[in-house]
Design an enzyme around this catalytic site. Structure first.
Site, PDB file in Angstrom:
ATOM      1  N   HIS A   1       0.808  -1.220   0.000  1.00  0.00           N
ATOM      2  CA  HIS A   1       0.000   0.000   0.000  1.00  0.00           C
ATOM      3  C   HIS A   1       0.842   1.272   0.000  1.00  0.00           C
ATOM      4  CE1 HIS A   1      -3.280  -2.739   0.864  1.00  0.00           C
ATOM      5  NE2 HIS A   1      -4.093  -1.770   0.520  1.00  0.00           N
ATOM      6  N   GLY A   2       2.005   1.205   0.590  1.00  0.00           N
ATOM      7  CA  GLY A   2       2.815   2.420   0.600  1.00  0.00           C
ATOM      8  C   GLY A   2       4.130   2.212   1.294  1.00  0.00           C
TER       9      GLY A   2
END
Lengths: 472, 86
Positions: free
Chosen positions: A316-317
């Protein structure tokens, strides 16, 4: 290009009209050109990165299919390294260098890696995963290698799902580009209904809630626990409406052109356990991780589960907050599996099996709260901010909600009323997959659809706010 | 051979109890060909629950990769037999 922009509102009807007007043999070329244009609206030169990736995976697919023994493995490895390498370079280089620098500075060792000043190509995490899915499936013998470079490029670039999924499998998507497609009224109607439904979730609910969530989370130090709890609940609603709204639009756009993309959500906040939640939230990513990573791990189930969830967090990041979010979900999963027998005994002891509604409601509430708690690190900017917010949330001394929001409170009420409507509709559709259709004869149905469009146009927030998942 | 056959039968019987317990369904009957398609709700998560129960009942341990390679119950029984024979 954003789905909720004027640009798309002109682009899409033109593509749709052209698509059904030109001969079948040129349809793929039109879709490919439209997809390239769609992508190049963001950062044009990044299309070259995608082309390079397409060429590598296209070649790898053909060689993997023809070769025997080690050569197949080598080409699969080459394809995976190219995809993961590219993702690593753009998405994780600065994260890794910052952490290495911190590590070496803790050892009093002056070791500095310069930061890269590059923007992350949009949706890179989505199409690299879709590309890897292709070479893995060819390697497993479940998919024939695609010989038509244009068709393969379209598989990676197909604009409805290019920037935020659903992450498709080649078995579901590639053959659809070859099928003969004439205009179909029912598919067009279903597609447009789904688009309006998606826009409703995005513009009326998600973007209106975002105003409050951003206000509180943007200055979390100034708000008390009560405000942070409310903002976290609102964020749970926002991110669901944002991402599932995007997915509805993607599936609806594809459907108008008679393509069927995979479903990505199935009423996740009605889940009765964390396991059920993951079967109904971002389904294409969860199944990707389970099919390709989890199944290949030579560890016991709990280690494999934790690893996959940590990886999913990192996907996701490039921030420890996302890793923490993944770790929390991994922990929830392991604990829920380990306590299965104890919980079953408890249900028998308390005779909860005689009160199925109470039991179900409790399970849904508990699951939702666990999911919501994990959104704190997901939304916070850093681990230290996460910690500060958690301390305030669990410090039950101040329950007064601050009433001095800068933002317009009417927007919040509109969003909450719309969310209530969404909840009622989702609850009523017991088995349906996100698709929306109202009972009743055509005139009544048409009034409902017209009202829906009117609600979106009048109450939607059209400031072309990006989708949360676009950043991943 | 007869002993081996009997132990496989026993494994079958105990594994049937494991399946009935995990899926909360006393009607489940297993055969070599029974696969995830035949039992409602048999997914990756259910496989973990099956493995945990099977580990408890048979006193063996499974790795994720071993479980994901299984195509049907017959292969599951073979892996258990193999582990018990070690």
């Amino acid at each position: 290009m954003l789905f909720n922009s004027l640009h798309f509102l002109t682009f899409f009807p033109i593509v749709l009209a052209a698509y059904f007007s030109i001969p079948q043999r040129w349809k793929w070329l039109l879709l490919l050109s439209a997809s390239c244009y769609f992508y190049m609206v963001f950062i044009p030169k990044y299309i070259l990165v995608l082309f390079a990736l397409i060429l590598i995976d296209y070649t790898a697919g053909i060689i993997i299919e023809r070769a025997q023994g080690r050569r197949r493995k080598r080409w699969l490895a080459a394809s995976l390294i190219a995809n993961i390498g590219l993702l690593g370079f753009f998405k994780y280089f600065n994260f890794a260098s910052a952490n290495l620098a911190a590590f070496f500075s803790a050892l009093h060792c002056g070791f500095v890696i310069p930061n890269l000043d590059v923007a992350l190509p949009l949706g890179l995490s989505f199409h690299t995963f879709q590309s890897m899915s292709y070479t893995i499936e060819v390697y497993r013998g479940a998919q024939k290698a695609e010989r038509h470079l244009g068709m393969y490029a379209l598989y990676v670039l197909f604009f409805p799902q290019l920037v935020a999924g659903p992450i498709e499998r080649p078995q579901n998507l590639l053959h659809q580009f070859y099928e003969r497609r004439e205009f179909d009224y029912q598919d067009a109607a279903d597609g447009f209904k789904r688009i309006v439904w998606g826009l409703f979730k995005k513009t009326v609910i998600a973007d209106r809630l975002a105003v409050f969530v951003n206000e509180v989370y943007g200055n979390s130090g100034a708000y008390n626990g009560a405000a942070l709890i409310v903002a976290t609940y609102l964020f749970a609603l926002q991110i669901y409406c944002d991402f599932s709204g995007y997915t509805d639009i993607a599936l609806g756009v594809a459907r108008t052109m008679r393509f069927k993309l995979g479903e990505n959500f199935n009423r996740p906040y009605f889940s009765r356990s964390i396991g059920e939640f993951w079967k109904s939230w971002h389904i294409s990513l969860t199944t990707w991780f389970f099919d390709y990573v989890y199944s290949a791990l030579p560890w016991r189930w709990y280690a494999s589960l934790l690893f996959v969830f940590l990886l999913s967090g990192l996907w996701h990041g490039a921030n420890w907050t996302f890793v923490l979010w993944g770790a929390m979900h991994g922990f929830y999963m392991v604990v829920s599996i380990l306590t299965r027998e104890t919980r079953r005994r408890m249900v028998a002891f308390l005779h909860l099996d005689r009160a199925p509604v109470l039991r179900k409601t409790w399970q849904q509430l508990a699951t939702f709260h666990l999911v919501a708690l994990a959104y704190v690190p997901f939304r916070a900017k850093s681990l230290s901010e996460t910690w500060a917010i958690m301390v305030k949330i669990f410090n039950f001394s101040d329950w007064r909600l601050p009433l001095h929001f800068k933002s317009d409170i009417t927007g919040l009420w509109i969003a909450l009323a719309a969310a209530l409507l969404l909840g009622c509709i989702e609850r009523a559709q017991r088995d349906a997959w996100g698709s929306i259709s109202f009972p009743g004869k055509p005139p009544i149905r048409w009034v409902v659809y017209f009202a829906m469009v009117l609600i979106v146009v009048c109450l939607g927030k059209f400031e072309a706010q990006s989708f949360v998942y676009f950043q991943f | 051979m007869a002993l081996r056959q009997r132990s496989r039968d026993e494994i079958y019987k105990e594994l049937t109890d494991v399946f009935r317990d995990v899926f909360d369904d006393n009607q489940i009957d297993l055969s070599d060909e029974t696969s995830a398609k035949d039992i409602a709700g048999w997914d990756s998560l259910a496989t973990i629950n099956l493995a945990i129960e099977a580990e408890r009942v048979f006193g063996v341990k499974f790795l994720t990769t071993e479980l994901s390679r299984l195509k049907n119950v017959g292969e599951f029984v073979s892996v258990i037999t193999q582990k018990l024979g070690r």
